[in-house]
Design a protein around this motif. Structure first.
Motif, PDB file in Angstrom:
ATOM      1  N   ALA A 123       0.925  -1.137   0.012  1.00  0.00           N
ATOM      2  CA  ALA A 123      -0.053   0.108  -0.226  1.00  0.00           C
ATOM      3  C   ALA A 123       0.813   1.348   0.031  1.00  0.00           C
ATOM      4  O   ALA A 123       0.551   2.069  -0.633  1.00  0.00           O
ATOM      5  N   PHE A 124       1.960   1.254   0.810  1.00  0.00           N
ATOM      6  CA  PHE A 124       2.715   2.452   1.008  1.00  0.00           C
ATOM      7  C   PHE A 124       3.452   2.506  -0.571  1.00  0.00           C
ATOM      8  O   PHE A 124       3.457   3.764  -1.042  1.00  0.00           O
ATOM      9  N   GLU A 125       4.028   2.009  -1.314  1.00  0.00           N
ATOM     10  CA  GLU A 125       4.752   2.044  -2.444  1.00  0.00           C
ATOM     11  C   GLU A 125       3.698   2.312  -3.687  1.00  0.00           C
ATOM     12  O   GLU A 125       3.492   3.297  -4.434  1.00  0.00           O
ATOM     13  N   VAL A 130       0.894   6.774  -6.886  1.00  0.00           N
ATOM     14  CA  VAL A 130      -0.148   7.657  -7.328  1.00  0.00           C
ATOM     15  C   VAL A 130       0.003   8.933  -7.135  1.00  0.00           C
ATOM     16  O   VAL A 130      -0.088  10.074  -7.897  1.00  0.00           O
ATOM     17  N   HIS A 131       0.524   9.329  -5.966  1.00  0.00           N
ATOM     18  CA  HIS A 131       0.831  10.777  -5.577  1.00  0.00           C
ATOM     19  C   HIS A 131       1.757  11.387  -6.515  1.00  0.00           C
ATOM     20  O   HIS A 131       1.636  12.532  -6.981  1.00  0.00           O
ATOM     21  N   GLN A 132       2.969  10.676  -6.807  1.00  0.00           N
ATOM     22  CA  GLN A 132       3.774  11.141  -7.968  1.00  0.00           C
ATOM     23  C   GLN A 132       3.420  11.486  -9.019  1.00  0.00           C
ATOM     24  O   GLN A 132       3.639  12.277  -9.868  1.00  0.00           O
ATOM     25  N   GLY A 259      -5.598  11.071  -8.330  1.00  0.00           N
ATOM     26  CA  GLY A 259      -5.628   9.704  -8.518  1.00  0.00           C
ATOM     27  C   GLY A 259      -6.100   8.946  -9.890  1.00  0.00           C
ATOM     28  O   GLY A 259      -6.895   9.575 -10.544  1.00  0.00           O
ATOM     29  N   ARG A 260      -6.267   7.809  -9.751  1.00  0.00           N
ATOM     30  CA  ARG A 260      -7.018   7.004 -10.898  1.00  0.00           C
ATOM     31  C   ARG A 260      -8.570   7.174 -10.584  1.00  0.00           C
ATOM     32  O   ARG A 260      -8.800   7.051  -9.375  1.00  0.00           O
ATOM     33  N   SER A 265      -9.878   7.877  -3.957  1.00  0.00           N
ATOM     34  CA  SER A 265      -9.503   9.414  -4.200  1.00  0.00           C
ATOM     35  C   SER A 265      -8.321   9.791  -3.107  1.00  0.00           C
ATOM     36  O   SER A 265      -8.443   9.539  -2.030  1.00  0.00           O
ATOM     37  N   MET A 266      -7.225  10.374  -3.982  1.00  0.00           N
ATOM     38  CA  MET A 266      -6.017  11.054  -3.096  1.00  0.00           C
ATOM     39  C   MET A 266      -5.863  12.578  -3.404  1.00  0.00           C
ATOM     40  O   MET A 266      -6.130  12.958  -4.316  1.00  0.00           O
ATOM     41  N   HIS A 267      -5.615  13.192  -2.189  1.00  0.00           N
ATOM     42  CA  HIS A 267      -5.568  14.634  -2.406  1.00  0.00           C
ATOM     43  C   HIS A 267      -4.307  15.466  -2.207  1.00  0.00           C
ATOM     44  O   HIS A 267      -4.351  16.552  -2.079  1.00  0.00           O
ATOM     45  N   THR A 268      -3.277  14.718  -2.592  1.00  0.00           N
ATOM     46  CA  THR A 268      -1.833  15.436  -2.438  1.00  0.00           C
ATOM     47  C   THR A 268      -1.865  16.310  -3.438  1.00  0.00           C
ATOM     48  O   THR A 268      -1.288  17.366  -3.120  1.00  0.00           O
TER      49      THR A 268
END
Length: 316
Positions: A123-125, A130-132, A259-260, A265-268
């Protein structure tokens, strides 16, 4: 993301019946697979970009999609027509309609877990990757001119009013607090339902509206933009998928990926954009920003000092 169809249906209902009948027979991916053999090599590359980056298709220009596929704008248009659409606009509406049916929060999390697999460490990687990717897309999709225009609107506003609900409410409040520290008047709108009517009544002349909206055009978003238009207020939209249905109702659209589209959903990237805007405002108004922050430091110092008339405890 799941509300994109509703907004499209309301704003471009004239085109809905045409492609909904086609969708009843084949999905977007099936449509591509059925026509792939008849495409040229360049068209196949575009079609694969359509399949693998559906959220980008909804918000990214034909030129950007062409660059990603290593081909030309004309090839993107040709591929769109090869798939049976009149153009990118119809393709986006059709894709958004299909995605609405499948992208509940539970569906997105389930897809994310399937992608990550059974190992918690993965999950970390996977999340960092996704953030990158989102940050890279932000750098690519947000032009310097668009960024500068957004900073100018914020710096020139009488007050910046930031709308965000759900997870976005935290970022709306964060932007409000930081602008206040820079000496700029700001306010956040994070309530929904009937109480939101009270918030709308508090809008003022020369307010700038900043809308954080993703996936669906909530009733609050629609009403906020209608009130902004009535009061002749400028608005900035920060979004991943709502550029097409809302572009004509705002001054600027700042595209930001989460993200995809079919995953959690990711908010970075949104936070990165918010903080970039803050640094941009500080660079545009350095004297005001520094004076305001120096005053904040002085007040903090007074709060942490022990007054002289307060007895100090002595150790035995």
């Amino acid at each position: 993301m799941s509300y994109v169809l509703q907004s499209y249906s309301r704003n471009v209902a004239f085109a809905t019946n045409g492609f909904s009948a086609m969708q009843a027979h084949e999905t977007f991916d099936q449509r591509i697979r059925a026509r792939m053999e008849k495409m040229s090599a360049a068209e196949r590359r575009v079609a694969r970009v359509f399949q693998e980056s559906k959220e980008e298709v909804l918000i990214t220009s034909a030129a950007a999609l062409a660059a990603k596929a290593g081909t030309s704008d004309a090839t993107v248009v040709r591929t769109t027509r090869r798939l049976g659409f009149s153009g990118m606009e119809e393709l986006r509406r059709s894709l958004a309609a299909e995605m609405k049916e499948n992208l509940s929060p539970a569906t997105r999390v389930a897809a994310t877990l399937q992608h990550v697999g059974d190992e918690v460490g993965a999950a970390f990687e996977a999340t960092l990757a996704v953030h990158q990717e989102c940050i890279a897309r932000l750098r690519r999709d947000l032009s310097a001119r668009l960024f500068e225009d957004a900073v100018r609107l914020i710096a020139d506003a009488g007050r910046t009013v930031v709308f965000g609900i759900g997870p976005s409410s935290a970022m709306a409040t964060y932007l409000e607090i930081q602008l206040g520290r820079f000496g700029l008047e700001a306010h956040s709108l994070t309530r929904t339902g009937i109480l939101f009517a009270d918030d709308l009544r508090a809008l003022r002349p020369r307010d700038l509206i900043v809308v954080l909206a993703y996936g669906r055009v909530y009733r609050e978003v629609d009403l906020l933009l209608r009130e902004a238009k009535r009061a002749k207020l400028k608005a900035i939209l920060i979004t991943d998928t709502l550029a097409v249905p809302l572009r004509g109702r705002v001054e600027l659209v700042l595209p930001v990926a989460r993200g995809r589209a079919d995953m959690f959903s990711m908010h970075t990237a949104t936070l990165a954009l918010v903080e970039a805007l803050l640094v941009g405002v500080a660079a545009k108004l350095p004297k005001q920003t520094l004076e305001s922050l120096e005053r904040l430091d002085a007040l903090r110092h007074e709060l942490t000092e022990v007054p002289g008339d307060v007895p100090r405890l002595r150790r035995p």
